[in-house]
Design a protein around this motif. Structure first.
Motif, short mmCIF file in Angstrom:
data_model
loop_
_atom_site.label_atom_id
_atom_site.label_comp_id
_atom_site.label_asym_id
_atom_site.label_seq_id
_atom_site.Cartn_x
_atom_site.Cartn_y
_atom_site.Cartn_z
N PHE A 179 0.79 -1.23 0.00
CA PHE A 179 0.00 0.00 0.00
C PHE A 179 0.83 1.28 0.00
N VAL A 180 2.16 1.19 -0.05
CA VAL A 180 3.00 2.39 -0.17
C VAL A 180 2.72 3.02 -1.54
N ASP A 181 2.53 4.34 -1.55
CA ASP A 181 2.23 5.07 -2.78
C ASP A 181 0.86 4.69 -3.35
N VAL A 182 0.08 3.94 -2.55
CA VAL A 182 -1.29 3.60 -2.96
C VAL A 182 -2.23 4.33 -2.01
N LEU A 183 -2.00 4.18 -0.71
CA LEU A 183 -2.81 4.84 0.32
C LEU A 183 -2.00 5.96 0.98
N PRO A 184 -2.66 6.89 1.69
CA PRO A 184 -1.93 7.97 2.37
C PRO A 184 -0.92 7.43 3.39
N VAL A 185 0.16 8.17 3.57
CA VAL A 185 1.28 7.72 4.41
C VAL A 185 0.84 7.26 5.80
N GLU A 186 0.06 8.09 6.49
CA GLU A 186 -0.31 7.76 7.87
C GLU A 186 -1.13 6.46 7.91
N THR A 187 -1.97 6.28 6.91
CA THR A 187 -2.79 5.06 6.84
C THR A 187 -1.90 3.84 6.60
N VAL A 188 -0.92 4.00 5.72
CA VAL A 188 0.02 2.90 5.45
C VAL A 188 0.76 2.51 6.73
N ASP A 238 -11.68 10.71 1.36
CA ASP A 238 -11.81 10.83 2.81
C ASP A 238 -11.74 9.50 3.54
N PHE A 239 -12.33 8.46 2.95
CA PHE A 239 -12.41 7.17 3.64
C PHE A 239 -11.02 6.67 4.04
N VAL A 240 -10.05 6.79 3.14
CA VAL A 240 -8.70 6.30 3.46
C VAL A 240 -7.86 7.34 4.20
N MET A 241 -8.26 8.61 4.09
CA MET A 241 -7.51 9.67 4.79
C MET A 241 -7.77 9.60 6.30
N GLU A 242 -9.00 9.27 6.67
CA GLU A 242 -9.38 9.20 8.08
C GLU A 242 -8.85 7.89 8.65
N CYS A 243 -7.56 7.85 9.01
CA CYS A 243 -6.96 6.55 9.30
C CYS A 243 -7.55 5.87 10.54
N HIS A 244 -8.03 6.63 11.53
CA HIS A 244 -8.62 5.98 12.72
C HIS A 244 -9.84 5.17 12.36
N THR A 245 -10.78 5.84 11.65
CA THR A 245 -12.02 5.17 11.25
C THR A 245 -11.70 4.02 10.30
N PHE A 246 -10.78 4.28 9.39
CA PHE A 246 -10.43 3.26 8.40
C PHE A 246 -9.91 2.00 9.09
N MET A 247 -9.05 2.19 10.09
CA MET A 247 -8.49 1.03 10.80
C MET A 247 -9.56 0.28 11.58
#
Length: 277
Positions: A179-188, A238-247
């Motif tokens: 997921f590197v360069d696929v999802l936002p850094v903090e989410t990765v 937004d879904f992947v940016m919001e890493c808390h909710t996403f996790m």
């Protein structure tokens, strides 16, 4: 207790230490003092060096820390880690995708030797056979995802089958680059917290969550290029940016997903791939 703590996200300043501990990398490093430096001082391998050098400039071209002019230049650290790993694991050598993974490890640990041992934990133990020349483990896991989608999200599977789209076309980067360069850094980084602690099962949880959450969007696709485009779209927003909710979602959306299920699917998919051989 540990699992809950890690799933909530490891604070950045503790990340390297926790990754090293939970992945077994620290234990390996302690058992082999000086090994990393011995690899770099040993026999040269020009074809390995050439393969790594070719990819260096393609690794995070937009990240200033990886530019040749940077101080300290992470590009040379990246070169060393990849070279040492290729010499250490000659069955793998160097494979595209490892540059992105090693790059993230260096950014987090700020330490070549720790990055080497974490790369060893990932490539050698956590990701079964993803980077060997035949990439059998990677191909197997893409088929495992296809089977999971067939069971859990049959409409998406039907769309893919109907258009004859191979899963590797839309998800290979997810697996190869973790997921590197696929999802936002903090989410990765949050995904990697769980990957080091809980193993490769996490990759399926993330993939299934992305697909399930955007099922309606994906099902609007009516051609192969359109399907590919939708799979790019679902990794943004937004879904992947919001890493808390996403996790939280990756542990609820896909439903139950035991390692037993994954192992059983891996066995049958691997056998099918070998039979095609």
């Amino acid at each position: 207790m540990m699992k809950r703590y890690v799933r909530k996200g490891i604070p950045l300043e503790h990340r390297a230490r926790v990754w090293m501990a939970v992945s077994g990398a620290q234990a390996q490093m302690d058992q082999h003092p000086g090994y990393y430096h011995q690899l770099l001082q040993g026999e040269r391998n020009s074809s390995l060096e050439e393969a790594i050098r070719t990819d260096l400039n393609r690794t995070f071209p937009d990240n200033v820390k990886f530019r040749k002019t940077a101080e300290p230049c992470l590009q040379s650290a990246l070169h060393n880690v990849l070279l040492a790993y290729g010499l250490h694991n000659q069955g793998v050598g160097y494979c595209q995708g490892m540059n992105f993974i090693a790059g993230y490890l260096i950014l987090i640990t700020k330490n070549e030797e720790e990055s080497f041992w974490l790369l060893d934990a990932l490539v050698g133990r956590i990701l079964p056979d993803y980077y060997s020349p035949a990439m059998l483990g990677l191909k197997t896991d893409q088929e495992v995802l296809a089977e999971l989608v067939r069971t859990k999200l049959p409409a998406v599977a039907a769309l893919m089958d109907g258009h004859g789209v191979l899963w590797t076309l839309v998800v290979s980067r997810w697996f190869v680059c973790l997921f590197v360069d696929v999802l936002p850094v903090e989410t990765v980084l949050r995904i990697w917290d769980c990957l080091f602690n809980e193993g490769s099962k996490i990759i399926f949880r993330v993939a299934l969550t992305l697909i399930k959450h955007h099922q309606a969007l994906i099902l609007e696709a009516d051609s192969v290029p359109d399907i590919c485009d939708k799979f790019k779209q679902i990794t943004k927003g937004d879904f992947v940016m919001e890493c808390h909710t996403f996790m939280q979602k990756i542990f609820s959306e896909p439903g139950s997903l035991s390692m037993t299920t994954i192992s059983r699917l891996r066995e049958s998919c691997r056998a099918a791939l070998l039979a095609q051989g």
